[in-house]
Motif scaffolding. Structure first.
Motif, PDB file in Angstrom:
ATOM      1  N   SER A  41     -37.878 -53.967   5.648  1.00  4.33           N
ATOM      2  CA  SER A  41     -38.313 -53.361   6.908  1.00  4.33           C
ATOM      3  C   SER A  41     -37.424 -53.813   8.065  1.00  4.33           C
ATOM      4  O   SER A  41     -37.023 -52.999   8.909  1.00  4.33           O
ATOM      5  CB  SER A  41     -39.773 -53.735   7.196  1.00  4.33           C
ATOM      6  N   ASP A  90     -40.306 -56.963   0.966  1.00  2.00           N
ATOM      7  CA  ASP A  90     -40.732 -55.777   1.710  1.00  2.00           C
ATOM      8  C   ASP A  90     -40.468 -55.925   3.203  1.00  2.00           C
ATOM      9  O   ASP A  90     -39.978 -54.999   3.853  1.00  2.00           O
ATOM     10  CB  ASP A  90     -42.219 -55.481   1.472  1.00  2.00           C
ATOM     11  N   LYS A  91     -40.788 -57.092   3.757  1.00  2.00           N
ATOM     12  CA  LYS A  91     -40.556 -57.308   5.186  1.00  2.00           C
ATOM     13  C   LYS A  91     -39.071 -57.453   5.488  1.00  2.00           C
ATOM     14  O   LYS A  91     -38.599 -57.033   6.551  1.00  2.00           O
ATOM     15  CB  LYS A  91     -41.353 -58.504   5.683  1.00  2.00           C
ATOM     16  N   ASP A 125     -40.329 -62.577   0.937  1.00  6.07           N
ATOM     17  CA  ASP A 125     -41.005 -61.329   1.284  1.00  6.07           C
ATOM     18  C   ASP A 125     -39.976 -60.201   1.372  1.00  6.07           C
ATOM     19  O   ASP A 125     -39.482 -59.860   2.448  1.00  6.07           O
ATOM     20  CB  ASP A 125     -41.760 -61.486   2.601  1.00  6.07           C
ATOM     21  N   SER A 170     -42.822 -65.017  12.284  1.00  6.08           N
ATOM     22  CA  SER A 170     -43.851 -64.593  13.230  1.00  6.08           C
ATOM     23  C   SER A 170     -43.350 -64.657  14.668  1.00  6.08           C
ATOM     24  O   SER A 170     -43.569 -63.730  15.463  1.00  6.08           O
ATOM     25  CB  SER A 170     -45.092 -65.474  13.064  1.00  6.08           C
ATOM     26  N   TYR A 189     -37.105 -63.604   6.301  1.00 12.49           N
ATOM     27  CA  TYR A 189     -38.015 -63.000   5.319  1.00 12.49           C
ATOM     28  C   TYR A 189     -37.514 -63.210   3.892  1.00 12.49           C
ATOM     29  O   TYR A 189     -38.304 -63.417   2.975  1.00 12.49           O
ATOM     30  CB  TYR A 189     -38.216 -61.508   5.596  1.00 12.49           C
ATOM     31  N   GLU A 226     -40.815 -61.834  15.282  1.00 17.46           N
ATOM     32  CA  GLU A 226     -41.520 -60.551  15.446  1.00 17.46           C
ATOM     33  C   GLU A 226     -42.164 -60.473  16.833  1.00 17.46           C
ATOM     34  O   GLU A 226     -42.095 -59.435  17.500  1.00 17.46           O
ATOM     35  CB  GLU A 226     -42.581 -60.361  14.366  1.00 17.46           C
TER      36      GLU A 226
END
Length: 108
Positions: free
Chosen positions: A88, A84-85, A82, A51, A77, A54
């Motif tokens: 990304s 998917d993140k 995670d 977090s 991540y 980001e």
């Protein structure tokens, strides 16, 4: 005379530096950016770190440490599970630098 004193004061203000993974020295000149970077990268909880990283990228989208932050974000991540993140973040890393092996490893 005032100009000379002002210039002397500016020259005495140190730039915050960090060592990048490839041994190049990167300087973060803005103290607020440096503090935000330090706060994000030193988080011990992986979710809090993700977090904060980001948030750093949103606040400083053109940062000189953007590639390093994206690389760390991929690892963070992955640590949280995670995928998917992580994918990304790898995609964003490749948009910044298509030669980054870390990004290719996660996308291909």
């Amino acid at each position: 005379m005032a100009f000379v004193l002002a210039l002397a004061c500016i020259c005495l203000v140190p730039a915050h530096t960090m060592k990048a993974q490839d041994s190049d020295t990167i300087s973060i000149k803005d103290p607020a950016e440096f503090n935000s970077y330090q706060m994000a990268t030193t988080q011990s909880d992986p979710r809090a770190k993700a977090s904060a990283l980001e948030s750093f990228l949103q606040a400083y989208p053109q940062s000189v440490v953007k590639k390093a932050v994206l690389d760390l974000l991929i690892d963070t991540y992955q640590g949280t599970g995670d995928a998917d993140k992580a994918l990304s973040a790898a995609s964003r890393l490749l948009q910044v630098d298509p030669t980054q092996h870390e990004g290719h490893r996660h996308l291909g």
